[in-house]
Every structure is written in C-alpha cells, then in structure tokens.
Design a protein around this motif. Structure first.
Motif, PDB file in Angstrom:
ATOM      1  N   THR A   1       0.829  -1.208   0.000  1.00 50.47           N
ATOM      2  CA  THR A   1       0.000   0.000   0.000  1.00 50.47           C
ATOM      3  C   THR A   1       0.860   1.253   0.000  1.00 50.47           C
ATOM      4  O   THR A   1       0.583   2.212  -0.740  1.00 50.47           O
ATOM      5  CB  THR A   1      -0.925   0.000   1.224  1.00 50.47           C
TER       6      THR A   1
ATOM      7  N   ALA B   1      -8.512  10.612  -9.301  1.00 49.55           N
ATOM      8  CA  ALA B   1      -9.221   9.424  -8.816  1.00 49.55           C
ATOM      9  C   ALA B   1      -8.238   8.418  -8.210  1.00 49.55           C
ATOM     10  O   ALA B   1      -8.513   7.819  -7.162  1.00 49.55           O
ATOM     11  CB  ALA B   1      -9.999   8.781  -9.963  1.00 49.55           C
ATOM     12  N   LEU B   2      -7.088   8.219  -8.846  1.00 48.01           N
ATOM     13  CA  LEU B   2      -6.082   7.297  -8.316  1.00 48.01           C
ATOM     14  C   LEU B   2      -5.553   7.780  -6.962  1.00 48.01           C
ATOM     15  O   LEU B   2      -5.306   6.977  -6.057  1.00 48.01           O
ATOM     16  CB  LEU B   2      -4.929   7.161  -9.308  1.00 48.01           C
TER      17      LEU B   2
ATOM     18  N   CYS C   1      -7.208   9.507  -4.725  1.00 49.81           N
ATOM     19  CA  CYS C   1      -8.244   9.253  -3.714  1.00 49.81           C
ATOM     20  C   CYS C   1      -8.205   7.791  -3.265  1.00 49.81           C
ATOM     21  O   CYS C   1      -8.340   7.493  -2.073  1.00 49.81           O
ATOM     22  CB  CYS C   1      -9.621   9.607  -4.276  1.00 49.81           C
ATOM     23  N   ILE C   2      -8.010   6.875  -4.218  1.00 47.99           N
ATOM     24  CA  ILE C   2      -7.901   5.455  -3.875  1.00 47.99           C
ATOM     25  C   ILE C   2      -6.680   5.222  -2.985  1.00 47.99           C
ATOM     26  O   ILE C   2      -6.746   4.507  -1.977  1.00 47.99           O
ATOM     27  CB  ILE C   2      -7.813   4.603  -5.157  1.00 47.99           C
ATOM     28  N   ALA C   3      -5.541   5.841  -3.363  1.00 52.56           N
ATOM     29  CA  ALA C   3      -4.318   5.685  -2.570  1.00 52.56           C
ATOM     30  C   ALA C   3      -4.514   6.206  -1.150  1.00 52.56           C
ATOM     31  O   ALA C   3      -4.042   5.603  -0.179  1.00 52.56           O
ATOM     32  CB  ALA C   3      -3.160   6.414  -3.245  1.00 52.56           C
TER      33      ALA C   3
ATOM     34  N   VAL D   1       1.646   6.335  -7.309  1.00 52.16           N
ATOM     35  CA  VAL D   1       0.582   7.200  -7.835  1.00 52.16           C
ATOM     36  C   VAL D   1       0.955   8.671  -7.678  1.00 52.16           C
ATOM     37  O   VAL D   1       0.720   9.484  -8.587  1.00 52.16           O
ATOM     38  CB  VAL D   1      -0.745   6.884  -7.115  1.00 52.16           C
TER      39      VAL D   1
ATOM     40  N   ALA E   1       0.901   4.114  -3.031  1.00 54.34           N
ATOM     41  CA  ALA E   1       0.708   5.555  -2.816  1.00 54.34           C
ATOM     42  C   ALA E   1       1.884   6.344  -3.369  1.00 54.34           C
ATOM     43  O   ALA E   1       1.702   7.415  -3.975  1.00 54.34           O
ATOM     44  CB  ALA E   1       0.521   5.843  -1.327  1.00 54.34           C
TER      45      ALA E   1
ATOM     46  N   LEU F   1      -7.350   6.409   0.596  1.00 53.82           N
ATOM     47  CA  LEU F   1      -8.210   5.504   1.359  1.00 53.82           C
ATOM     48  C   LEU F   1      -7.445   4.254   1.804  1.00 53.82           C
ATOM     49  O   LEU F   1      -7.609   3.775   2.928  1.00 53.82           O
ATOM     50  CB  LEU F   1      -9.416   5.104   0.504  1.00 53.82           C
ATOM     51  N   LEU F   2      -6.589   3.745   0.940  1.00 49.93           N
ATOM     52  CA  LEU F   2      -5.794   2.572   1.292  1.00 49.93           C
ATOM     53  C   LEU F   2      -4.760   2.901   2.366  1.00 49.93           C
ATOM     54  O   LEU F   2      -4.487   2.084   3.259  1.00 49.93           O
ATOM     55  CB  LEU F   2      -5.096   2.010   0.052  1.00 49.93           C
TER      56      LEU F   2
END
Length: 431
Positions: free
Chosen positions: A50, A210-211, A213-215, A57, A54, A217-218
C-alpha cells in the motif's frame, strides 16, 4: 556509532518513555524507537504494498504534464523557456519540501506527512484540470513539487520500515522502483489519454485525481511505523549528515548529479526537441518515449540487485557515458531509433546509480536519522535535475534548440566521465 536511542511504549496518553531507563537516556529530548522495535509488529505484505502504491501514484502526477506541454504552448503561446521555468518551479517545490519537512517523519511519524503530500498532489491535479492560463499552471506545478518532495523522503523511509523481515533488499528496490516507475507511467498515461481525449488538458488529471483518492483511502489502513517524539521540532533544519554516513554519501551524491542531470533533460527538454526539431507532435509518442527513460531506470534498478555491490557505481557511470553519448549522436542526426537505444542505455544507467546510491545510504544511516539523510540525498538529485535544465531554457531563447540539446548531452557525458575518474582515483587512493 550512533548514540543511544530512546525506546518508547504506548499508553493511553500516547507514546512515552518508561521511567526506569538510565538518566542519560531519560533526559534526551527525543523519544524514538529502533527500527526493529517500532516496525516488527507492522511489517507485512499488505502495508508494504500500500505504501509503495501511494508512492507510485503520487510520482505519476509529477511527470503527467510532460506530453501535454505542447498543448499549453499552443493554447497560451508559451516558449521553450517558459516550459523550463514551469519545470524549475516544480523542482523548487521539491527542494523546499525536502529541506522543510525532511526530518518531520522521523519525529511525528510517516503517515501525517504522506497525507499532506497526497493532499498537495490532489490539489495540483485538480488545478491543472481547471487551469486557464500560465498562473494556474505554475501554482499547480509548485504544489506537485511539494507533494513529490514530501513523498521522496518519507515514503522511501516508510517502505524501508515496512519491508517484511529478511527481505530488506526488496525494500530499497521497491522504494526506488515506485519512485522511478511512477515518473515513467505518468507521461505514458497522460500521453495516451491526451491522444484520444476530447479534453486533453483535463482528462489525464481527473484520472490521476481518482487514483490519488484510492491511494489515500488505502493508506488509512496502514499502521504507523515510527513513534511520535515527545516534543517534535518542526522548524526548517540545516542540512546535516551523521558522521558515519559521509563516506557513503559523497560518491552517491556525485553520481546522482550526473544521472539526474539527464533525468531533468528528458522531462523538460526532450519533448520540445521531438516536436519542434523532429516534427513529432503525437502526445502518445512523446509521453511513451519520455516515460521509457524512467521505466528503463526501474529495470536497471532491478538488475542492479543481482550484481556485486563492489564497483557498481563505476559501472553505472560507464553506462551513463555510453547512453548519453548515443543520445547526443541521435540528436545530431535526428534519428528516432537511435534515440530510443540511447534512452534504454541511459535509463538503465540512471537506475543503477539511483538504486546503488540510495541502498548505500539506507544501510549507512541510523534508523532515527534515515528520513533526514534520504531527504538530503534527494535535495542533491533535484538540484541536479533543475539547475542545468534552466540553463538549457535560457540558451534556447537565444540559440536553436538542436545545438543546445546536443551541447547539453555532451556536457552530461563530460560530467559523467569526470565522476568516473574521481571514483577510480578514490578507489586507488584507499589502502
């Protein structure tokens, strides 16, 4: 030898020092743990992956504008000089973040600076997406530089913290691969998307947002790997090296100067050369060729793990000389195929330099000073990226871009050759 390290325990009030420690340890102002004590319980494949995701990205966003510069030049009438100024603003943001926040993660933990870096990266991409002129682009690049500066040192240190036990070499490789791989994937993604998108100056940045935001959250799920100190000092720190790190830092920094000069050249100058001199205007082609350099750097890092550590810096320097010399010939003849070959060799040499230098510093630095040492190394790297490229931009305002580009490549060869001679002389001088 590093001084005694203060061990912390977690209580309902937070991380504190056990009261029965010897007084010469109890009176220290910091409250740090050794790497083994802090991270043994949080090491694992998922947190490790993870943190690397991050990092990847975030670094993608720093090179995404590369194939889109041609659209900015056409839409806003920007010259090659302005493109290099935009790049210099980014590099300035990186260096500022490294100098200001380089030691923060050693004091307040890795995660708070990383979340700040993600926020800067998100703000940068959204600002790029809505930009209507040069001012917004400059601000977006500054924010991108701040995010990269925070991540360069902090994410590297966190990945080294979280690497599963017994796989320490994987930590260095993953950190450098996430860094360079992100730099390579950024222009590739942006170029391919911009090539077919109805809004080429908007769509790539929305995908990146968008990527991010995913990073983010993870990253929430990743445990902290460093204990917070009792009274953190977050004031800007004067760059300093622990005495035991100096012998490893000097050769690593010298080679980084040569390697990252070339990296800056690919990011800020090669796109203009392809479009203005060679007449190749496809953003996909520009993005793929620019990103290819960094992907080859990642490949070089992977190969470097299978070679003996002794003499690796010298081999890296030799590869840079051959690769950049090939690029200079390709520029002179305007040969795309030869430029691709030169990019392959140069990128792999860059990866060798980056991997071997960062690995040597990661091993030499005390655990509680690792973030600061890595930050100082990246300061050298980004100064090497930015200062020569600004000179190219200034010269291109008065001279044709082709001779300026060929001259810069020749200068890079000369610098790499000088670094190689210095390394060999140092090897001979050692008893």
């Amino acid at each position: 030898m590093a001084g005694p390290v203060r061990t912390c325990v977690k209580t309902s009030a937070g991380w504190t020092q056990p009261p029965l420690l010897p007084s010469h340890v109890r009176d220290r102002k910091t409250c740090m743990t050794t790497t083994e004590q802090t991270t043994e319980s949080v090491r694992g494949a998922l947190p490790f992956a993870t943190a690397a995701f991050a990092f990847l990205v975030t670094m993608m966003g720093t090179t995404m504008p590369t194939p889109i510069y041609a659209f900015y030049m056409q839409a806003y009438g920007l010259s090659q000089l302005w493109v290099t100024v935009i790049y210099a603003i980014y590099a300035g943001g990186v260096v500022a973040a490294l100098l200001i926040t380089g030691t923060w993660s050693d004091q307040i933990g890795r995660k708070p600076p990383l979340f700040a870096g993600l926020a800067f990266a998100l703000a940068s991409s959204l600002l790029f997406a809505v930009s209507q002129g040069l001012g917004a682009i400059l601000l977006a690049r500054l924010l991108s530089g701040l995010s990269a500066g925070i991540f360069a040192s902090t994410a590297t240190a966190m990945i080294m913290d979280l690497v599963p036990l017994g796989r320490e070499k994987l930590g260095v490789l993953t950190a450098t691969a996430a860094n360079m791989g992100g730099l390579g994937l950024g222009p590739m993604l942006a170029g391919v998307v911009a090539n077919g998108a109805a809004a080429p100056m908007v769509t790539p940045y929305l995908i990146h947002a968008a990527l991010l935001c995913i990073a983010g959250l993870l990253l929430v799920t990743v445990p902290e790997s460093v204990a917070r100190v009792a009274r953190p000092d977050l004031s800007p720190q004067r760059p300093a090296l622990p005495r035991e790190v100096v012998p490893a830092f000097i050769p690593a920094a010298l080679l980084a100067l040569a390697a990252f000069m070339v990296a800056g050249f690919y990011s800020a100058v090669v796109p203009g050369f392809l479009s203005k001199v060679m007449g190749l205007h496809s953003p996909a082609l520009i993005g793929v060729l620019t990103g290819f350099f960094f992907i080859c750097s990642t490949l070089g890092q992977a190969l470097a793990t299978h070679l003996p550590a002794r003499g690796q810096l010298g081999q890296s320097c030799a590869m840079l000389i051959v690769g950049v010399g090939t690029v200079a010939v390709a520029f002179q003849g305007e040969w795309l195929a030869l430029l691709t070959v030169g990019t392959l060799t140069t990128g792999m040499g860059h990866g060798f330099v980056f991997r071997s230098g960062l690995g040597a510093l990661g091993q030499a630095a005390p655990a509680h000073r690792r973030g600061g040492v890595i930050a100082l190394y990246f300061v050298v790297c980004y100064l090497a990226i930015s200062v020569p490229v600004i000179g190219v931009g200034l010269l291109s305002a008065a001279l044709p871009l082709k001779p300026v580009s060929v001259g810069f490549a020749a200068l890079s060869v000369a610098f790499s050759f000088a670094a190689l001679l210095w390394l060999r002389r140092g090897a001979v001088a050692r008893p």
